[in-house]
Design a protein around this motif. Structure first.
Motif, PDB file in Angstrom:
ATOM      1  N   VAL A  69     -78.592 107.964  -5.551  1.00  0.00           N
ATOM      2  CA  VAL A  69     -77.239 107.612  -5.143  1.00  0.00           C
ATOM      3  C   VAL A  69     -77.182 106.099  -4.924  1.00  0.00           C
ATOM      4  CG1 VAL A  69     -75.381 107.942  -3.491  1.00  0.00           C
ATOM      5  CG2 VAL A  69     -76.947 109.833  -4.017  1.00  0.00           C
ATOM      6  N   GLY A  70     -76.591 105.372  -5.859  1.00  0.00           N
ATOM      7  CA  GLY A  70     -76.551 103.924  -5.765  1.00  0.00           C
ATOM      8  C   GLY A  70     -75.277 103.443  -5.096  1.00  0.00           C
ATOM      9  N   ILE A  71     -75.069 102.131  -5.138  1.00  0.00           N
ATOM     10  CA  ILE A  71     -73.868 101.519  -4.579  1.00  0.00           C
ATOM     11  C   ILE A  71     -72.837 101.400  -5.687  1.00  0.00           C
ATOM     12  CG2 ILE A  71     -72.929  99.447  -3.490  1.00  0.00           C
ATOM     13  CD1 ILE A  71     -75.705  98.887  -2.375  1.00  0.00           C
ATOM     14  N   THR A 120     -72.454 106.179 -11.781  1.00  0.00           N
ATOM     15  CA  THR A 120     -71.387 106.762 -12.595  1.00  0.00           C
ATOM     16  C   THR A 120     -70.131 105.907 -12.570  1.00  0.00           C
ATOM     17  OG1 THR A 120     -72.225 108.976 -12.154  1.00  0.00           O
ATOM     18  CG2 THR A 120     -69.943 108.811 -12.910  1.00  0.00           C
ATOM     19  N   SER A 121     -69.754 105.401 -11.404  1.00  0.00           N
ATOM     20  CA  SER A 121     -68.533 104.610 -11.288  1.00  0.00           C
ATOM     21  C   SER A 121     -68.639 103.323 -12.113  1.00  0.00           C
ATOM     22  CB  SER A 121     -68.268 104.255  -9.823  1.00  0.00           C
ATOM     23  OG  SER A 121     -68.066 105.436  -9.064  1.00  0.00           O
ATOM     24  N   THR A 127     -66.661 101.374 -19.400  1.00  0.00           N
ATOM     25  CA  THR A 127     -65.947 102.043 -20.490  1.00  0.00           C
ATOM     26  C   THR A 127     -64.494 101.582 -20.526  1.00  0.00           C
ATOM     27  OG1 THR A 127     -67.372 103.992 -20.296  1.00  0.00           O
ATOM     28  CG2 THR A 127     -65.255 104.280 -21.425  1.00  0.00           C
ATOM     29  N   PHE A 128     -63.880 101.479 -19.345  1.00  0.00           N
ATOM     30  CA  PHE A 128     -62.490 101.037 -19.247  1.00  0.00           C
ATOM     31  C   PHE A 128     -62.328  99.602 -19.748  1.00  0.00           C
ATOM     32  CE2 PHE A 128     -59.319  98.739 -16.689  1.00  0.00           C
ATOM     33  CZ  PHE A 128     -58.172  99.447 -17.023  1.00  0.00           C
ATOM     34  N   PRO A 154     -77.743 110.019 -18.124  1.00  0.00           N
ATOM     35  CA  PRO A 154     -76.267 109.952 -18.171  1.00  0.00           C
ATOM     36  C   PRO A 154     -75.724 108.790 -18.997  1.00  0.00           C
ATOM     37  CG  PRO A 154     -77.106 109.323 -15.993  1.00  0.00           C
ATOM     38  CD  PRO A 154     -78.260 109.922 -16.736  1.00  0.00           C
ATOM     39  N   LEU A 155     -76.516 107.732 -19.190  1.00  0.00           N
ATOM     40  CA  LEU A 155     -76.026 106.600 -19.969  1.00  0.00           C
ATOM     41  C   LEU A 155     -75.847 106.961 -21.443  1.00  0.00           C
ATOM     42  CD1 LEU A 155     -75.243 103.586 -19.959  1.00  0.00           C
ATOM     43  CD2 LEU A 155     -77.650 103.031 -20.393  1.00  0.00           C
ATOM     44  N   ARG A 156     -76.553 107.989 -21.902  1.00  0.00           N
ATOM     45  CA  ARG A 156     -76.471 108.355 -23.321  1.00  0.00           C
ATOM     46  C   ARG A 156     -75.028 108.677 -23.729  1.00  0.00           C
ATOM     47  NH1 ARG A 156     -80.878 109.128 -26.410  1.00  0.00           N
ATOM     48  NH2 ARG A 156     -82.926 109.212 -25.412  1.00  0.00           N
TER      49      ARG A 156
END
Length: 907
Positions: A69-71, A120-121, A127-128, A154-156
């Motif tokens: 769980v990162g920042i 994830t954020s 992406t945006f 998840p980066l894939r």
């Protein structure tokens, strides 16, 4: 860390193109991938520096490994601080506003490093932003570690979405190639010896971080991995399950690659379970799979895991591999078995496996590897083991010869003759003497080779050794031809052919037939020579005699070259090169010779770029002598184009001049041309006459054909330097050299187009020298130079040189219009070939003929008004190097400042 970026020109250019596209208002982004330590950060730092130097605003954000769980948005809050928002959509819009503002007044570059650690954020924000780059004048560069991307990372999914955008490019930062690895090594402050350099480059696998760590640790052959580096490499191993860790350790003990069925037997796991475990190891990015093997992604990783296994377990695993591999016969199994048996201290099995591996390597055209295995077998061999020591020595000598290590072959064969003494059987003694003669001949020790053949022929006098006499007389014919004893060579060659035909196997005498063809060629019967060589090649091919097939093709190419048929000669040499490479004989005398002569044909026909490209490919397993021969084959071209590294390469091959006369000829010719163009006329004459003496002694023939060319070049130096040397001294030198040419020409019953052309040029040089000294008539000198120009019609470079001299003769005769025309023709040829080092040229300012190719590049950019910094960027060299080149240009042109030099460049 190296101060300059090495080996990344293509990657840096691709990144800078993205920045340039964004500066024009086009959407532009790039995803940069590569393993840990491969140099992504260093590459991006160079991009950052160059972009800022061009006025681009650079923003850098980094993702950190903060656990599961990162920042959220850490990379962007570092850049922009807290962004005003109440909803996620507002935050994304605020980030876009901040990014657009960064590129409002000037182009901007946003770098996000280590996206494999992005939360994830952050991934969703990237992406945006990627989808809204148009008209922002901002380029976006995202980097990540490819070795951290396991199958479910998840980066894939994000990468898949990003790269679907047409303007998002990919740059994969791969390991450095061998040349760049050595360059990086040379740029580091810590000194390393030659053996250590090779070990570091091999173990690092081209990873810059690994190179720097190994250098810092003072890596030497046999050294273990530095502890800090080992800890870094073992991090992924510790993340595996206990069972997967155990299998990974077994694979590391197994070697560089392990076959699936072998691993299954050693681990005792069934196929389904083993595949599940292997999947875990592959997902952890520790190993890769091929069609048949599992291979660690990096050799240092395998070494680190191997060193981490306790000694007792290592020994047990090696023994298990021995038991398993004894029953396996897949390609490479013998080499694997030899390794494991040695480490398990099972010496009988290690000996047999090394013998088998050596023989297998020979069938795979890998003589250097065969030498290593057979040498290991000789070290291990006990008296009661088969094959015999003599048989093993002969196999080792054969592998050495195929690898171009003839001196080594000669040494071991002579040692075995002395060791075996009277205990040797007649066949063993004949085998050893034939091998001794072959190796001695290959390194131009013809007298020693002849003595070995004569000794063997005495032993093989009886009828039962008739087939041996075929080979020995054929080899003797080749040796005596090299010694200039043509009558004896002809007698032995004919005897070899006669005995072979009486045995009903004419192919046995292929060696002798090639010598007969060479004698036909020497006695002005090229048609008969060509016919015999074609027939002999067919016989050799039919009988599988690769050595004589290669020799036939090589000599056929030489006949065609002497006829001036460059197209056919090139085809013959290309086929010889292909035969040698496919048979693993590329470093034998005829394997190297074919490559050298192929380059020579391309030099003569004017295809210089291809010639240098081919010669630049020197494999890592190259024999030292063969490597030197191949390297010096390009010296003549490199001297003409002003290659700045030529001088150092000439020094590299000097130790080999005593072993090969052609190295002496090619080296002295290049040195002489450079010295001639720089006005060092006495040096030209001295060096060429020394070369003649050296080669004449080596070849047991002071009147060898190449002496004609060397003498003519020395005559040119005497003509051009007559005012420096002195008129009478120059005349004496020229007359003596001309007499040498006549003596050399009369000693050969025939010669090809090239010797004819050089003889005509020698006549022109003597007449021109006499004219310069106040004797003779200009008209006759002009006529002599016209004949020389015509003789070199198929050799552009020497034709241009003759045209240049013709222009000078016409000028002396008062025919300035014709002189200008001849000079223009010469200049056109020089320009087409890329010749930058030339003799005095009326079409260029005084002194420009002394400029190297790189100095010309600098001069042309000075003419465009470039600063030193701009020149450095254009030529991809340092500003300091530019300063040195500018200083040299000013000195050679006699220019007082850059402005004057720029005027020279503009004509």
């Amino acid at each position: 860390m190296a101060r300059t970026l090495i080996g990344r020109d293509a990657e840096l250019a691709a990144l800078e193109q993205v920045v340039a596209d964004a500066a024009r208002g086009a959407p532009a982004a790039v995803v940069v991938s590569g393993d840990a330590g491969v140099g992504k950060t260093r590459l991006l730092a160079e991009l950052w520096r160059n972009a800022e130097a061009r006025g681009t605003r650079v923003l850098v954000g980094r993702c950190l490994d903060l656990g599961e769980v990162g920042i959220p948005y850490l990379a962007f809050t570092e850049l922009f601080g807290p962004l005003p928002h109440t909803t996620r959509s507002e935050l994304f819009d605020a980030a876009l506003v901040a990014l657009t503002a960064a590129g409002a007044d000037r182009p901007a570059l946003l770098i996000v490093e280590d996206a494999h650690w992005a939360d994830t954020s952050t991934r969703e924000l990237m992406t945006f932003l990627l989808s809204r780059l148009a008209k922002t004048h901002v380029s976006l560069v995202i980097s990540y570690r490819s070795d951290d991307l396991h199958r479910k990372h998840p980066l894939r999914q994000s990468l898949s979405e990003w790269t679907r955008l047409s303007y998002v490019r990919r740059v994969d930062v791969t390991p450095l190639d061998v040349e760049s690895s050595y360059r990086l090594l040379d740029s580091l402050p810590a000194a390393t010896d030659v053996a250590s350099r090779d070990v570091i480059v091999e173990r690092s696998g081209g990873n810059p971080f690994f190179i720097e760590e190994l250098v810092s640790a003072g890596q030497r052959p046999g050294s273990s991995i530095p502890p800090g580096l080992a800890e870094l490499l073992l991090v992924r191993l510790d993340a595996l399950s206990p069972e997967a860790k155990s299998v990974a350790e077994t694979m590391a003990v197994g070697g560089p690659r392990v076959a699936h069925e072998v691993l299954a037997e050693v681990t005792g796991l069934d196929d389904d379970r083993l595949e599940d475990v292997i999947r875990e190891i592959v997902d952890a990015r520790l190993v890769e799979t091929t069609d048949f093997y599992y291979v660690f992604r990096h050799a240092l990783l395998a070494d680190a895991i191997y060193d981490d296994v306790l000694p007792g377990r290592r020994a047990r695993l090696h023994a298990s591999f021995v038991d398993t591999l004894t029953e396996h016969r897949h390609r490479g199994a013998a080499a694997d078995l030899a390794r494991h048996a040695g480490l398990a201290h099972d010496l009988p099995k290690a000996f047999g496996a090394h013998v088998d591996a050596g023989r297998e390597a020979m069938t795979l055209a890998a003589p250097a590897e065969a030498m290593a295995h057979l040498a290991a077998a000789l070290e291990l061999r006990q008296p009661q083991w088969e094959p015999t020591e003599t048989a093993l020595v002969l196999e080792y000598a054969s592998a050495s010869t195929a690898a171009g290590q003839d001196q080594r072959a000669l040494s071991v064969v002579r040692a075995e003759l002395e060791r075996g003494g009277d205990a040797l059987t007649i066949p063993e003694r004949l085998d050893l003497l034939h091998a001794e003669a072959t190796s001695a001949l290959a390194i131009e020790r013809e007298d020693a080779a002849l003595a070995a053949v004569e000794h063997a022929l005495i032993i093989a006098a009886s009828e039962e050794f008739a087939s041996w006499r075929v080979h020995l007389t054929g080899l003797g014919a080749r040796i005596t031809e090299a010694l200039g004893r043509e009558d004896q060579s002809l007698a032995w060659a004919e005897e070899s052919v006669r005995i072979a035909e009486s045995l009903g196997d004419p192919g046995l005498s292929a060696d002798a037939r090639i010598t007969l063809a060479r004698l036909h060629r020497r006695h002005n019967d090229p048609a008969a020579s060509r016919t015999l060589l074609i027939r002999t090649a067919a016989l050799a091919r039919q009988s599988g005699d690769i050595g004589n097939l290669l020799r036939s093709k090589f000599n056929l190419g030489m006949v065609e070259f002497d006829d001036g048929d460059f197209v056919s000669a090139q085809e013959s040499f290309e086929e010889a090169v292909k035969i040698a490479r496919s048979a693993g004989r590329q470093w034998t005398p005829y394997g190297v010779g074919a490559r050298v002569q192929l380059a020579n044909v391309r030099y003569y026909s004017g295809d210089w770029t291809l010639a240098l490209t081919d010669l630049a490919r020197i494999e890592s397993d190259a024999a030292p002598l063969g490597s030197a021969e191949q390297l010096c084959a390009g010296f003549q071209i490199r001297a003409a184009i002003g290659d700045e590294e030529l001088a150092s390469d000439i020094e590299r091959v000097r130790p080999f001049q005593s072993q090969d006369g052609f190295i002496t000829i090619l080296t002295s010719t290049a040195v002489a041309y450079t010295a001639l163009c720089n006005g060092r006329f006495g040096e030209v004459i001295t060096s060429l006459e020394a070369a003649v003496a050296t080669v004449g002694a080596q070849w047991h023939n002071p009147w060898f054909g190449g002496r004609i060319r060397l003498s003519v070049l020395a005559m040119e130096a005497a003509r051009r330097g007559s005012t420096v040397i002195g008129t009478q001294a120059a005349l004496d030198i020229g007359s003596r050299l001309h007499a040498d040419i006549e003596r050399t020409a009369s000693s050969s019953p025939s010669y090809g187009w090239e010797s004819t052309a050089w003889i005509l040029r020698g006549e022109a040089e003597l007449g021109h020298l006499r004219l310069n000294c106040g004797y003779g008539h200009a008209a006759s000198v002009v006529a002599a130079w016209r004949a020389a120009v015509d003789a070199f019609a198929i050799q552009p470079f020497e034709r241009a040189r003759a045209l240049q001299s013709l222009s000078e003769a016409l000028e002396a005769a008062g025919d300035r219009s014709s002189a200008a025309h001849a000079a223009d023709q010469a200049i056109a040829i020089y320009d087409r070939l890329g010749v930058t080092v030339r003799l005095g040229d009326a079409r260029r300012p005084l002194g420009t003929d002394l400029l190297t190719r790189r100095e010309w590049d600098v001069l042309e950019l000075l003419g465009e008004g470039c600063t030193n910094k701009q020149i450095a960027e254009r030529l991809v060299i340092s500003v300091k190097t530019v300063s040195v080149h500018v200083s040299n240009v000013l000195t050679k042109l006699g220019a007082r400042n850059r402005t004057e030099a720029a005027r020279f460049a503009k004509g």
